[in-house]
Design a protein around this motif. Structure first.
Motif, PDB file in Angstrom:
ATOM      1  N   ARG A 831       0.826  -1.208   0.000  1.00  0.00           N
ATOM      2  CA  ARG A 831       0.000   0.000   0.000  1.00  0.00           C
ATOM      3  C   ARG A 831       0.867   1.268   0.000  1.00  0.00           C
ATOM      4  O   ARG A 831       0.539   2.274  -0.634  1.00  0.00           O
ATOM      5  N   LEU A 832       1.992   1.139   0.740  1.00  0.00           N
ATOM      6  CA  LEU A 832       2.908   2.298   0.806  1.00  0.00           C
ATOM      7  C   LEU A 832       3.503   2.645  -0.559  1.00  0.00           C
ATOM      8  O   LEU A 832       3.675   3.823  -0.898  1.00  0.00           O
ATOM      9  N   ARG A 833       3.803   1.650  -1.391  1.00  0.00           N
ATOM     10  CA  ARG A 833       4.350   1.882  -2.746  1.00  0.00           C
ATOM     11  C   ARG A 833       3.389   2.723  -3.572  1.00  0.00           C
ATOM     12  O   ARG A 833       3.801   3.595  -4.331  1.00  0.00           O
ATOM     13  N   LYS A 834       2.087   2.399  -3.405  1.00  0.00           N
ATOM     14  CA  LYS A 834       1.097   3.152  -4.165  1.00  0.00           C
ATOM     15  C   LYS A 834       1.041   4.608  -3.717  1.00  0.00           C
ATOM     16  O   LYS A 834       0.922   5.519  -4.537  1.00  0.00           O
ATOM     17  N   LYS A 835       1.058   4.765  -2.363  1.00  0.00           N
ATOM     18  CA  LYS A 835       1.006   6.145  -1.866  1.00  0.00           C
ATOM     19  C   LYS A 835       2.241   6.939  -2.310  1.00  0.00           C
ATOM     20  O   LYS A 835       2.155   8.159  -2.520  1.00  0.00           O
ATOM     21  N   LEU A 836       3.375   6.282  -2.427  1.00  0.00           N
ATOM     22  CA  LEU A 836       4.612   6.970  -2.892  1.00  0.00           C
ATOM     23  C   LEU A 836       4.710   7.028  -4.405  1.00  0.00           C
ATOM     24  O   LEU A 836       5.689   7.557  -4.947  1.00  0.00           O
ATOM     25  N   GLU A 837       3.706   6.429  -5.084  1.00  0.00           N
ATOM     26  CA  GLU A 837       3.608   6.485  -6.547  1.00  0.00           C
ATOM     27  C   GLU A 837       4.852   5.880  -7.208  1.00  0.00           C
ATOM     28  O   GLU A 837       5.437   6.432  -8.136  1.00  0.00           O
ATOM     29  N   LEU A 838       5.275   4.739  -6.733  1.00  0.00           N
ATOM     30  CA  LEU A 838       6.436   4.052  -7.296  1.00  0.00           C
ATOM     31  C   LEU A 838       6.012   3.086  -8.377  1.00  0.00           C
ATOM     32  O   LEU A 838       4.911   2.485  -8.302  1.00  0.00           O
ATOM     33  N   ASN A 839       6.863   2.927  -9.376  1.00  0.00           N
ATOM     34  CA  ASN A 839       6.630   1.956 -10.439  1.00  0.00           C
ATOM     35  C   ASN A 839       6.984   0.567  -9.947  1.00  0.00           C
ATOM     36  O   ASN A 839       7.634   0.381  -8.918  1.00  0.00           O
ATOM     37  N   LYS A 840       6.601  -0.415 -10.769  1.00  0.00           N
ATOM     38  CA  LYS A 840       6.854  -1.796 -10.387  1.00  0.00           C
ATOM     39  C   LYS A 840       8.355  -2.090 -10.299  1.00  0.00           C
ATOM     40  O   LYS A 840       8.790  -2.864  -9.445  1.00  0.00           O
ATOM     41  N   GLU A 841       9.118  -1.502 -11.190  1.00  0.00           N
ATOM     42  CA  GLU A 841      10.550  -1.807 -11.209  1.00  0.00           C
ATOM     43  C   GLU A 841      11.309  -1.045 -10.119  1.00  0.00           C
ATOM     44  O   GLU A 841      12.478  -1.336  -9.868  1.00  0.00           O
ATOM     45  N   ASP A 842      10.682  -0.076  -9.457  1.00  0.00           N
ATOM     46  CA  ASP A 842      11.361   0.686  -8.411  1.00  0.00           C
ATOM     47  C   ASP A 842      11.398  -0.118  -7.123  1.00  0.00           C
ATOM     48  O   ASP A 842      10.394  -0.733  -6.722  1.00  0.00           O
ATOM     49  N   ASN A 843      12.529  -0.091  -6.465  1.00  0.00           N
ATOM     50  CA  ASN A 843      12.717  -0.779  -5.182  1.00  0.00           C
ATOM     51  C   ASN A 843      12.396   0.195  -4.072  1.00  0.00           C
ATOM     52  O   ASN A 843      12.971   1.294  -3.999  1.00  0.00           O
ATOM     53  N   LEU A 844      11.462  -0.213  -3.187  1.00  0.00           N
ATOM     54  CA  LEU A 844      11.006   0.693  -2.136  1.00  0.00           C
ATOM     55  C   LEU A 844      12.132   1.032  -1.175  1.00  0.00           C
ATOM     56  O   LEU A 844      12.309   2.212  -0.816  1.00  0.00           O
ATOM     57  N   THR A 845      12.903   0.041  -0.791  1.00  0.00           N
ATOM     58  CA  THR A 845      13.998   0.296   0.168  1.00  0.00           C
ATOM     59  C   THR A 845      15.040   1.240  -0.429  1.00  0.00           C
ATOM     60  O   THR A 845      15.501   2.188   0.224  1.00  0.00           O
ATOM     61  N   ASP A 846      15.434   0.998  -1.714  1.00  0.00           N
ATOM     62  CA  ASP A 846      16.419   1.888  -2.369  1.00  0.00           C
ATOM     63  C   ASP A 846      15.894   3.308  -2.464  1.00  0.00           C
ATOM     64  O   ASP A 846      16.644   4.282  -2.281  1.00  0.00           O
ATOM     65  N   PHE A 847      14.604   3.428  -2.767  1.00  0.00           N
ATOM     66  CA  PHE A 847      14.008   4.760  -2.887  1.00  0.00           C
ATOM     67  C   PHE A 847      14.124   5.517  -1.565  1.00  0.00           C
ATOM     68  O   PHE A 847      14.504   6.692  -1.523  1.00  0.00           O
ATOM     69  N   LEU A 848      13.766   4.808  -0.460  1.00  0.00           N
ATOM     70  CA  LEU A 848      13.805   5.468   0.840  1.00  0.00           C
ATOM     71  C   LEU A 848      15.241   5.706   1.302  1.00  0.00           C
ATOM     72  O   LEU A 848      15.516   6.691   1.997  1.00  0.00           O
ATOM     73  N   GLN A 849      16.172   4.839   0.919  1.00  0.00           N
ATOM     74  CA  GLN A 849      17.582   5.046   1.296  1.00  0.00           C
ATOM     75  C   GLN A 849      18.143   6.318   0.634  1.00  0.00           C
ATOM     76  O   GLN A 849      18.982   7.013   1.219  1.00  0.00           O
ATOM     77  N   LYS A 850      17.692   6.623  -0.576  1.00  0.00           N
ATOM     78  CA  LYS A 850      18.206   7.768  -1.329  1.00  0.00           C
ATOM     79  C   LYS A 850      17.387   9.038  -1.101  1.00  0.00           C
ATOM     80  O   LYS A 850      17.778  10.119  -1.548  1.00  0.00           O
ATOM     81  N   PHE A 851      16.227   8.929  -0.439  1.00  0.00           N
ATOM     82  CA  PHE A 851      15.352  10.087  -0.260  1.00  0.00           C
ATOM     83  C   PHE A 851      15.981  11.085   0.694  1.00  0.00           C
ATOM     84  O   PHE A 851      16.478  10.716   1.760  1.00  0.00           O
TER      85      PHE A 851
END
Length: 851
Positions: A831-851
């Motif tokens: 659900r969090l991926r949707k709220k952050l509007e991430l694509n399927k190929e995006d890694n949630l952990t990598d996204f948050l590590q770089k945010f």
């Protein structure tokens, strides 16, 4: 009184030498002086510099360099007059009159004719009259520059004559002609000599004449300039050397002087030679043309060694000829005067005297070498020097047909080398010229040793020295293979003098290895050269004095990089001081001169830059000195001129200052000090700031570490509380089971009271999450705050999951922290991926590590 007597004797000798021989003439064609063809007037300044009125302007010569300066209208200079009082040179030309004087850029011309209000075509003469007024003349009138006005006087018309001009000093008078050269007359006895193109001049049209301070005569010709060396101790025997060729031999025989050259054998009466001689007085011996090598006088005959053999001379003609393939030399044997030892181009030979004639007897066997240098020793042995094989000594057998006791002499016998050891006769014995001076052979030791009696005369070892001593032993002449040409004689005051400078000009013209000398009279010696023979007057040598040269002058100072003239002078002595040059003019070239017009100048210069050099430089003939990149400051440049021959020294100097550059001025130094203080202050502030920032960073790092500890504590607290909830859940389950199983009321109440106490001691306060959030943002650069600002729809649970993922925790580790199952965590992450509007190929952990 003594000085007056010496002067009279000197004048008489000059007259005798002049009429008997030809003075040497030094040519200065246009290619040398750089001016035009014709030279109309000549004068000399008190510093000794010679000036010429030339077709192209004013020519200047200081003995080494020529310079050319133009009139205002660039016409020919026709007349000159040197004003000694004001040290300026008056010049007249075509409708032009003015004077030259030293300026910043050379000799500068100052015209005055326009200011006089007169017009003249050509000014042919300038001078000073009895009243001290400057005057100038054209062809018909004289103009006098009187203070009140210019006066004009008519000149008497000239009577036609071949004599163009005349000049004189205290010894001679010269008359120049249009087409017959110059006639030079001795004032002592009236005898004269005629110089023209056939015996020394460049051409026969003499346009001007001037005697310089040394007694030499300068002639301005229709083409070129000539200097007649009347003051020189060296004269020429022949007027036209091309007719006679290079001299090789000379001998006095039957009251004649015989001269052998490469063109033949000539003779002249000795009495004629001592009075007055011309080229036509030398008569060639008929039948002897071509190369003559040597002459030998024996009894009443003269033997001539020639390219074609031996000629026997009597009464000025050839009596007979002994044909050979060349004959270098003949030597009469001591043991038998009827035997002559000679050497041809290929081998030694013997001549015998029979029936009153010399005959070829035989070749000398046992040597097989040829040489022009051999001498007979006191014991009859022959020293024979070959230019390649070296030095030999031998005897000749009783039949005069074979060499016996032949032996080579070299380093083992005391000589300095195996070759270049040549014998020559000296007084009653033999000496040897070697690579290290004169040597003498000692019969008692069988070794050669240096002959210090002569070697000590020189301050260095002289190579291949040849020496001639006059019969009266008053004169010795030396020549060698390393540019030495010297003469030893008695000076006018009785001192013994070794002069290695006066004859320097003869060195290059001498046929090396074929030196020949002959004494013509006391104090008069003839030496062979490529012009036949030159005559040396020892009396002239001994009377030389320092007045023959001018004054040492610092001529100019130029800037080396661009060649600009910074200082220009033609005044002797100390130059004016206090000159100032710009800092970019600190690379300087100093030019100087001590006017000396001898055949080869002997002046040496030493320089010293006071304030820069430690001492004078070694003597050198260079007439300039360069100083690149002098530092700013005060200097005095000294130059010292030394005439080694006369022992006279002159010195000149000039003081100057190199300006201080702008970057080294007082104002610049004050600015440098102010900048230095500012830099120190800025550096101090930077250091303070640096250490302040360092302290702040340390404090911040400490704060971060503390916050990290708090964050870790909060995380551990959450984990502990989750464990507590697990215990509560377990107790609740036990209570439910007890109720189901009919557990008594007291037991249930006891269990509930325990549960209540556990909950009360571990109640989660509302500010736990706030504490976690604040500590987390400190450690992770406001992560949660930035996340909430960008994604405001995130719930508290979403932010917690994001924080745990930023801490790189797995779903399994997050589940107990959130009090959720692993499956619930995965669902929350989806659900969090949707709220952050991430694509399927995006890694949630990598996204948050770089945010």
């Amino acid at each position: 009184m003594k000085k007056t007597s010496l002067t009279i004797v000197f004048l008489l000798l000059c007259a005798i030498n002049l009429q008997a021989f030809y003075p040497r003439v030094k040519h200065y064609p246009r290619q040398v002086h750089g001016g035009g063809t014709q030279t109309w007037a000549i004068t000399q300044s008190k510093e000794g510099i010679i000036y010429f009125a030339n077709n192209d302007g004013l020519l200047e010569y200081d003995g080494n360099r020529w310079s050319l300066y133009s009139l205002r209208n660039y016409t020919s200079v026709r007349s000159l007059y040197y004003d000694e009082d004001k040290n300026k040179i008056w010049a007249g030309g075509t409708n032009e009159l003015g004077w030259f004087s030293p300026g910043t850029d050379g000799m500068q011309y100052h015209p005055i004719l326009d200011s006089l209000g007169i017009t003249v075509s050509e000014i042919w003469k300038i001078g000073r009259d009895g009243n001290g007024y400057i005057y100038f003349e054209d062809k018909s009138d004289r103009y006098i520059l009187a203070p009140e006005a210019v006066r004009k006087e008519a000149l008497s018309p000239e009577i036609g004559s071949n004599i163009r001009l005349s000049a004189e000093n205290d010894r001679y008078k010269v008359e120049g002609t249009d087409s017959e050269g110059a006639f030079i007359t001795s004032l002592a006895d009236g005898n004269s000599i005629h110089l023209d193109i056939s015996n020394g001049l460049q051409n026969n049209t003499v346009l001007s004449a001037c005697f310089d301070s040394s007694g030499d005569l300068w002639l301005g010709l229709d083409s070129g300039i000539d200097c007649v060396r009347l003051g020189s101790p060296i004269f020429r025997m022949f007027g036209n050397p091309l007719k006679f060729g290079t001299g090789y031999a000379a001998e006095e025989f039957e009251e004649d002087i015989y001269i052998g050259t490469n063109t033949g054998l000539f003779h002249v009466p000795a009495s004629k030679l001592a009075v007055s001689v011309e080229d036509k007085d030398f008569e060639q011996v008929a039948g002897i043309s071509g190369q003559v090598w040597s002459l030998l006088k024996i009894d009443d005959e003269l033997l001539c060694c020639h390219d074609r053999g031996v000629f026997v001379i009597k009464s000025g003609r050839v009596r007979y000829h002994i044909p050979l393939q060349g004959a270098w030399k003949l030597e009469r044997l001591q043991e038998d005067p009827s035997i002559l030892l000679g050497c041809s181009y290929s081998e030694p030979f013997i001549l015998e005297r029979k029936g009153g004639r010399w005959h070829f007897a035989r070749t000398l066997q046992g040597l097989g070498l040829a040489s022009k240098t051999f001498e007979q020793d006191y014991d009859g042995s022959i020293w024979f020097a070959h230019h390649v094989q070296g030095l030999y000594r031998f005897h000749i057998d009783q039949d005069y047909g074979k060499v016996v006791e032949l032996r080579h002499y070299g380093t083992e016998d005391g000589f300095p080398s195996e070759n270049n050891n040549y014998p020559f006769r000296y007084r009653n014995g033999l000496l040897f010229t070697t690579e290290e001076g004169f040597y003498q052979f000692d019969e008692s030791s069988g070794k050669a040793r240096p002959f210090d009696e002569i070697n000590s005369l020189f301050d260095r070892s002289i190579h291949y020295v040849n020496m001639y001593e006059t019969p009266d032993r008053m004169i010795r002449l030396f020549s060698s293979g390393d540019n030495l040409q010297a003469i030893e004689y008695n000076s006018a005051d009785g001192r013994r003098v070794l002069d290695s400078f006066s004859l320097k000009s003869l060195q290059r013209s001498r046929p090396l290895g074929f030196e020949c000398y002959i004494a013509l009279a006391p104090g008069l010696v003839a030496v062979n050269d490529e012009n036949g023979f030159s005559i040396i007057s020892v009396d002239r040598l001994s009377m030389q004095n320092g007045d023959q040269t001018g004054k040492l002058i610092i001529k100019d100072i130029t800037n080396i990089p661009d060649g600009r003239t910074l200082y220009f002078s033609r005044t002797g002595g100390d130059a004016s001081s206090g000159r100032k040059f710009k800092h970019n003019e600190n690379s300087l070239r100093f030019s100087f001169a001590l006017p000396d017009y001898s055949d080869d100048a002997v002046v040496n210069y030493s320089c010293w830059m006071e304030g820069f050099d430690k001492s004078y430089t070694p003597p050198s003939t260079a007439d300039y000195k360069e100083y690149p990149r002098l530092p700013h400051g005060k200097y005095t440049f000294h130059v010292k001129a030394v005439n080694p021959l006369l022992g006279h020294t002159q010195e000149s100097k000039i003081s100057f200052r190199i300006a201080t550059p702008w970057y080294a001025s007082i104002l610049a130094k004050l600015i440098y000090i102010a900048l230095f203080i500012c830099i120190l202050y800025a550096l101090q502030e930077w250091i303070r700031s640096y250490y302040r920032r360092k302290a702040e960073k340390a404090q911040m790092r400490h704060e971060i570490e503390r916050k990290a500890e708090d964050l870790a504590g909060s995380t551990m607290n959450v984990m502990r509380k989750n464990e507590l909830l697990g215990q509560i859940e377990s107790e609740v389950d036990k209570s439910i089971e007890g109720i189901k199983n009919g557990e008594d009321r007291d037991q249930q109440l006891k269990r509930l009271r325990k549960l209540t106490q556990l909950i009360e001691s571990n109640i989660v306060h509302d500010d736990d999450w706030k504490t976690f959030q604040n500590n987390f943002d400190v450690v992770y650069s406001d992560f949660l705050k930035r996340l909430g600002n960008k994604y405001p729809k995130l719930s508290m649970s979403d932010k917690k999951i994001c924080a745990y993922l930023r801490m790189d925790l797995s779903s399994k580790a997050i589940a107990p922290l959130m009090g959720m199952s692993v499956h619930s965590v995965e669902t929350s992450r989806y659900r969090l991926r949707k709220k952050l509007e991430l694509n399927k190929e995006d890694n949630l952990t990598d996204f948050l590590q770089k945010f």
